[in-house]
Motif scaffolding. Sequence first.
Motif, PDB file in Angstrom:
ATOM      1  N   GLU A  61     -20.202  -8.504  -8.795  1.00 32.43           N
ATOM      2  CA  GLU A  61     -19.569  -9.678  -9.390  1.00 32.43           C
ATOM      3  C   GLU A  61     -19.472  -9.548 -10.908  1.00 32.43           C
ATOM      4  O   GLU A  61     -20.445  -9.195 -11.574  1.00 32.43           O
ATOM      5  CB  GLU A  61     -20.378 -10.940  -9.028  1.00 32.43           C
ATOM      6  N   ARG A 108      -6.475  -1.554  -5.629  1.00 31.39           N
ATOM      7  CA  ARG A 108      -7.415  -0.721  -4.876  1.00 31.39           C
ATOM      8  C   ARG A 108      -6.943   0.719  -4.904  1.00 31.39           C
ATOM      9  O   ARG A 108      -5.737   0.991  -4.758  1.00 31.39           O
ATOM     10  CB  ARG A 108      -7.471  -1.225  -3.430  1.00 31.39           C
ATOM     11  N   THR A 116     -14.345   9.084   2.523  1.00 30.37           N
ATOM     12  CA  THR A 116     -13.508   8.207   1.697  1.00 30.37           C
ATOM     13  C   THR A 116     -14.338   7.616   0.568  1.00 30.37           C
ATOM     14  O   THR A 116     -15.459   7.148   0.795  1.00 30.37           O
ATOM     15  CB  THR A 116     -12.945   7.042   2.541  1.00 30.37           C
ATOM     16  N   ARG A 124     -19.960  -5.305  -3.460  1.00 36.25           N
ATOM     17  CA  ARG A 124     -19.171  -6.200  -4.316  1.00 36.25           C
ATOM     18  C   ARG A 124     -19.984  -6.556  -5.549  1.00 36.25           C
ATOM     19  O   ARG A 124     -20.978  -7.282  -5.462  1.00 36.25           O
ATOM     20  CB  ARG A 124     -18.791  -7.450  -3.525  1.00 36.25           C
ATOM     21  N   TYR A 154     -14.314  -9.296  -9.538  1.00 41.72           N
ATOM     22  CA  TYR A 154     -15.319  -8.377  -9.019  1.00 41.72           C
ATOM     23  C   TYR A 154     -14.784  -6.948  -8.921  1.00 41.72           C
ATOM     24  O   TYR A 154     -13.580  -6.724  -8.832  1.00 41.72           O
ATOM     25  CB  TYR A 154     -15.856  -8.842  -7.664  1.00 41.72           C
ATOM     26  N   GLN A 187      -3.166   0.518  -3.742  1.00 43.05           N
ATOM     27  CA  GLN A 187      -2.780  -0.767  -3.158  1.00 43.05           C
ATOM     28  C   GLN A 187      -2.857  -1.884  -4.195  1.00 43.05           C
ATOM     29  O   GLN A 187      -3.789  -1.945  -4.986  1.00 43.05           O
ATOM     30  CB  GLN A 187      -3.722  -1.070  -1.992  1.00 43.05           C
ATOM     31  N   MET A 195       0.830  -1.199   0.000  1.00 42.35           N
ATOM     32  CA  MET A 195       0.000   0.000   0.000  1.00 42.35           C
ATOM     33  C   MET A 195       0.868   1.254   0.000  1.00 42.35           C
ATOM     34  O   MET A 195       1.874   1.317   0.711  1.00 42.35           O
ATOM     35  CB  MET A 195      -0.898   0.020   1.247  1.00 42.35           C
ATOM     36  N   HIS A 197     -16.350   1.535  -2.603  1.00 41.32           N
ATOM     37  CA  HIS A 197     -16.313   1.669  -1.147  1.00 41.32           C
ATOM     38  C   HIS A 197     -16.578   3.126  -0.764  1.00 41.32           C
ATOM     39  O   HIS A 197     -15.994   4.035  -1.357  1.00 41.32           O
ATOM     40  CB  HIS A 197     -14.925   1.235  -0.645  1.00 41.32           C
ATOM     41  N   GLN A 255     -15.414  -3.503  -6.570  1.00 37.66           N
ATOM     42  CA  GLN A 255     -15.991  -3.198  -5.261  1.00 37.66           C
ATOM     43  C   GLN A 255     -15.857  -1.718  -4.910  1.00 37.66           C
ATOM     44  O   GLN A 255     -14.823  -1.282  -4.419  1.00 37.66           O
ATOM     45  CB  GLN A 255     -15.315  -4.056  -4.192  1.00 37.66           C
ATOM     46  N   GLU A 305      -8.117   4.616  -3.265  1.00 34.78           N
ATOM     47  CA  GLU A 305      -9.044   5.308  -2.377  1.00 34.78           C
ATOM     48  C   GLU A 305      -8.664   6.781  -2.312  1.00 34.78           C
ATOM     49  O   GLU A 305      -7.475   7.130  -2.355  1.00 34.78           O
ATOM     50  CB  GLU A 305      -8.971   4.731  -0.949  1.00 34.78           C
ATOM     51  N   LYS A 332     -12.160  -1.093  -5.760  1.00 33.63           N
ATOM     52  CA  LYS A 332     -11.236  -2.227  -5.793  1.00 33.63           C
ATOM     53  C   LYS A 332     -11.618  -3.134  -6.963  1.00 33.63           C
ATOM     54  O   LYS A 332     -12.802  -3.306  -7.251  1.00 33.63           O
ATOM     55  CB  LYS A 332     -11.342  -3.000  -4.475  1.00 33.63           C
ATOM     56  N   VAL A 371      -4.851   6.541  -1.533  1.00 31.42           N
ATOM     57  CA  VAL A 371      -4.282   5.219  -1.244  1.00 31.42           C
ATOM     58  C   VAL A 371      -4.271   4.418  -2.542  1.00 31.42           C
ATOM     59  O   VAL A 371      -5.276   4.370  -3.255  1.00 31.42           O
ATOM     60  CB  VAL A 371      -5.146   4.467  -0.196  1.00 31.42           C
TER      61      VAL A 371
END
Lengths: 437, 69
Positions: free
Chosen positions: A325, A393, A375, A323, A331, A430, A45, A335, A333, A395, A379, A428
């Motif tokens: 699919e 990921r 935030t 999530r 997937y 990652q 990260m 957030h 995701q 963010e 992902k 962020v």
Amino acid sequence: MQLKDKHNKTKSIREKLALATCALLQTAGSTAQAGDEWEIDSALMIYSENDSRVTAIEPIVSARKEMGEDKFFGVKLVLDALTGATPNGAHASGTAQTFTRPSGNGSYTVAAGENPLDDTFHDTRVALSADWEQPILDDMSRIIVGGNLSKEFDYRSLGVSATFLRDFNNRNTTFSAALGVNADTISPVGDVPTPFANMMVAGSGTNRDKASESKTITDLMFGVTQVIDRKTLMQFNLGLSSSSGYMNDPYKVLTVVDATGTRLAPVGNDLPYVYENRPDSRSRQTFYWKTVHHLNEDVINLAYRYHTDDWDINSHTIDLNYRYELNGGAYLQPHIRYYTQSAAEFFTHNILDTQVGVAQYASADYRLGELTTTTIGLKYALPFKGNQELSMRAESIVQSYSKVDSAVGTLAGDAGSQDIVPDLGAFVIQVGYSFYW
Amino acid sequence: MKQIVLLMLTAWVLAACSTVQPWEKDLLAKPSMALVADKLDNALDEHIYFSKEASLGGQGVGGGGCGCN
């Protein structure tokens, strides 16, 4: 008799179905865990704040293995390399300001209108934790015991924990009770500053009185996890935490102002900044609720946390993951997280000269003030052969602070004319890789 | 203590509602339905927010302390 036979027959079918289902689930589980292999999760990260503030590079790896029937061992290693600049607690001013570095040697000057940041911030943290899980009493109960060690050049944390879990109600309900104790020691650069003592001109003295301080944190948690229906799982946790010992940030000061809000002039070797002081105990309570719900294909994971403590910090956190699919087990995701907190009762953006030596506690650490954090992230995970998964990921985090001081209201004078708590932006990035070994 | 009793009562009421049988747990057994499906993401996020905010905890006990806050 006939009824009894019928009942037994029904029960028998029911039991067989249950066993068959369990066998199927266990098969699925063992496929996912790939038998006797280690389940390895790793990630790198990068966390970076705007305006040349903190940048952290953090590799993390965890490994878990079944060591016998229903017995598991897990270990996790984290490295955390930090560089950049961090707020020193003083606020921006219409004139340039000079500060002494924490070591007491050397100084740095912050231009007029600039938020004072100590640019010598750098640190490397190593954290190692391990846990052991196994059944206890009978096959409906488990215990997890763990230990952790975290070490920085000026900080050390040692902790142990134990969690007891018991299933009820056809394994639709799980009660948990956990206890954790942490013992931390801080040995700040330049030693521990005397509360409310002035920061002194570099090389003239330090106003510091001991080399290290310590604190103890005891956490208790009670939880219930409940299967609501075939597609919904819910968790409730109640956390009680008690900290005692040294809770100050030894690198944080407060600007000393007069009644008009003007920063005082240096007097001799005393600069117009004093070291903060916080209570030496803190009692916190958290209530945590989480729901995981399976839609036709996708999964929603929604959590809420309420936190309150005897420093008057109350906070609400909402965290949502969706999530989505894709084909082949991949997937996406999204957030979203929103956090808001009220200020600690002793938080203040600066301190009146008449309050120095009178006030029992004061801190200008922006993290104790009224703030919100928002935030937004995304992902993407892609499984591939041999139970491997690659994920990425990103963010974006924005933190906003209240300029209004709970103790003195809207700031006056020099401080009032400055943007003393500009929003903080951070991102962020990652990359993760999971595999079996 | 009142909070613990409330927690237990809530669980008891919810438990009474639940009639999910073992053979109906196919969806609940999926890794994506775990309470913490992304453990590393969760650990990294907890560390970030612990260092930037005044609240912590909620999900469990233990975990390394840190000089970052």
